[in-house]
Design an enzyme around this catalytic site. Structure first.
Site, mmCIF file in Angstrom:
data_model
loop_
_atom_site.group_PDB
_atom_site.id
_atom_site.type_symbol
_atom_site.label_atom_id
_atom_site.label_comp_id
_atom_site.label_asym_id
_atom_site.label_seq_id
_atom_site.Cartn_x
_atom_site.Cartn_y
_atom_site.Cartn_z
ATOM 1 N N LYS A 54 0.838 -1.202 0.000
ATOM 2 C CA LYS A 54 0.000 0.000 0.000
ATOM 3 C C LYS A 54 0.876 1.257 0.000
ATOM 4 O O LYS A 54 0.623 2.210 -0.731
ATOM 5 C CB LYS A 54 -0.940 -0.002 1.220
ATOM 6 C CG LYS A 54 -2.058 -1.046 1.095
ATOM 7 C CD LYS A 54 -2.823 -1.263 2.397
ATOM 8 C CE LYS A 54 -3.798 -2.429 2.254
ATOM 9 N NZ LYS A 54 -4.511 -2.774 3.491
ATOM 10 N N GLN A 98 -4.553 -1.953 9.885
ATOM 11 C CA GLN A 98 -4.482 -3.234 9.172
ATOM 12 C C GLN A 98 -5.049 -4.370 10.032
ATOM 13 O O GLN A 98 -4.713 -4.532 11.189
ATOM 14 C CB GLN A 98 -3.017 -3.528 8.790
ATOM 15 C CG GLN A 98 -2.837 -4.774 7.971
ATOM 16 C CD GLN A 98 -3.512 -4.696 6.602
ATOM 17 O OE1 GLN A 98 -3.420 -3.703 5.894
ATOM 18 N NE2 GLN A 98 -4.231 -5.752 6.244
ATOM 19 N N ASP A 121 -11.030 2.787 4.359
ATOM 20 C CA ASP A 121 -11.284 1.343 4.234
ATOM 21 C C ASP A 121 -12.787 1.052 4.135
ATOM 22 O O ASP A 121 -13.197 -0.051 3.783
ATOM 23 C CB ASP A 121 -10.741 0.608 5.475
ATOM 24 C CG ASP A 121 -9.416 -0.103 5.191
ATOM 25 O OD1 ASP A 121 -9.128 -0.346 4.004
ATOM 26 O OD2 ASP A 121 -8.698 -0.413 6.154
#
Ligand code: NAP
Length: 292
Positions: A54, A98, A121
């Protein structure tokens, strides 16, 4: 059937990143540098790889990225405090924590603490609800990536029978919610299967589009797929393979060799949905920077 069309997520994501670079340039001209903060708790090797990928993609697109690594012993209050600090930072437009987070940390509490406006997200319940209601908000990256990949290959789910194998919160459920919307790129008839589904193969066999998102290596085999179907493999599984240098190989939820010859189109693993997920994360971050 002849050779299937390979839905090349890697090339498509590259194209999206180059389009995003132009948007980033336009923002920079207004004095805004999009910023993404990725928080990584503990030392799960796969998570480290995801976060590194990412960050690399951000760099390519001209997005400022920060990776904040915390030890596995980090407590829930410590993590939530960090998220609240990031919420307040004007140079950070997107925050991701994460998954999975180790220990006793409640992922739901983390999702609720991330500011709705920086929830790139798409895990905050406000954004989840917006997806269901068909309202603007952050769409979770993997389902968004699946839809974008279909769109870029002119595969329209309108009217199609779509079977999603997997009802997880970050892929199966939101993808089902997106595909049933009365909207361009959706309008599908959706069946969502799971581990209690009586006959997964029978559902898959009548589908025009099968999306596999179970985390079950190569479970979808050729005999489960109708001739001419489109197959999207979201699964990422590490399976032991003593014949390789690393001792494992990465495979999807679809048995590519038996499924591909029956398909009209299929995504590879790797190089399918994975890169699209990252591209959508960056797209959400740039959109957030343009809005804040
Ligand atoms: P998850 O939350 O654990 O959900 C898995 C789903 O699969 C559950 O609904 C489960 O059913 C169902 N399932 C498991 N075994 C099954 C079986 N034998 N038959 C039918 N359904 C079965 O997982 P997730 O987070 O959605 O992730 C799914 C896969 O996608 C994983 O391999 C993950 O690594 C991958 N993934 C990839 C990306 C990407 O960017 N490419 C992003 C996210 C996830 P129950 O609900 O009944 O337990």
């Amino acid at each position: 059937m002849g050779d299937p069309l390979i839905l090349d997520g890697k090339a498509t994501a590259k194209q999206i990143l180059s389009e995003l670079a132009a948007d980033v340039e336009a923002l920079r001209a207004r004095g805004i540098v999009p910023g993404l903060a990725a928080v990584l708790v503990g030392d799960d090797p796969a998570s480290h790889i995801y976060v590194r990928n990412k960050a690399k993609a951000c760099e390519k697109a001209g997005i400022h990225s920060e990776v904040i690594r915390l030890p596995a012993q980090t407590t829930e209050p410590e993590l939530l405090d960090l998220v609240r600090e990031l919420n307040l930072r004007p140079d950070i437009h997107g925050i991701l924590v994460q998954s999975p987070v180790p220990g006793d940390i409640d992922e739901f509490k983390v999702s609720v603490t991330v500011s709705v406006e920086k929830d790139v997200d798409g895990f905050h319940p406000d954004n989840v609800g917006r997806v269901l209601l068909g309202r603007p908000g952050f769409v979770p990256c993997t389902p968004a990536g699946v839809l974008e990949l279909l769109k870029r290959y002119d595969i329209d789910p309108a009217g199609a029978e779509v079977v999603i194998a997997g009802r997880g919160n970050i892929v199966g459920k939101p993808l089902g919610a997106l595909l049933i919307q009365k909207a361009a790129g959706a309008n599908a008839t959706v069946t969502v299967c799971h581990s209690r589904t009586r006959d997964l193969a029978a559902h898959c066999r009548r589908a025009d589009i099968v999306v596999a998102a179970m985390g079950q290596p190569e479970l979808i085999t050729g005999d489960m797929i109708r001739e001419g179907a489109v197959v999207v493999d979201v699964g990422v599984n590490r399976v032991e393979d003593p014949g390789t240098e690393k001792g494992y190989r990465v495979t999807g939820d679809v048995h590519f060799e038996s499924v591909a010859p029956r398909c009209r189109a299929i995504t590879p693993v790797p190089g399918g949905v994975g890169p699209m997920t990252i591209a959508m994360l960056l797209r959400n971050t740039v959109a957030s920077a343009g809005r804040l």
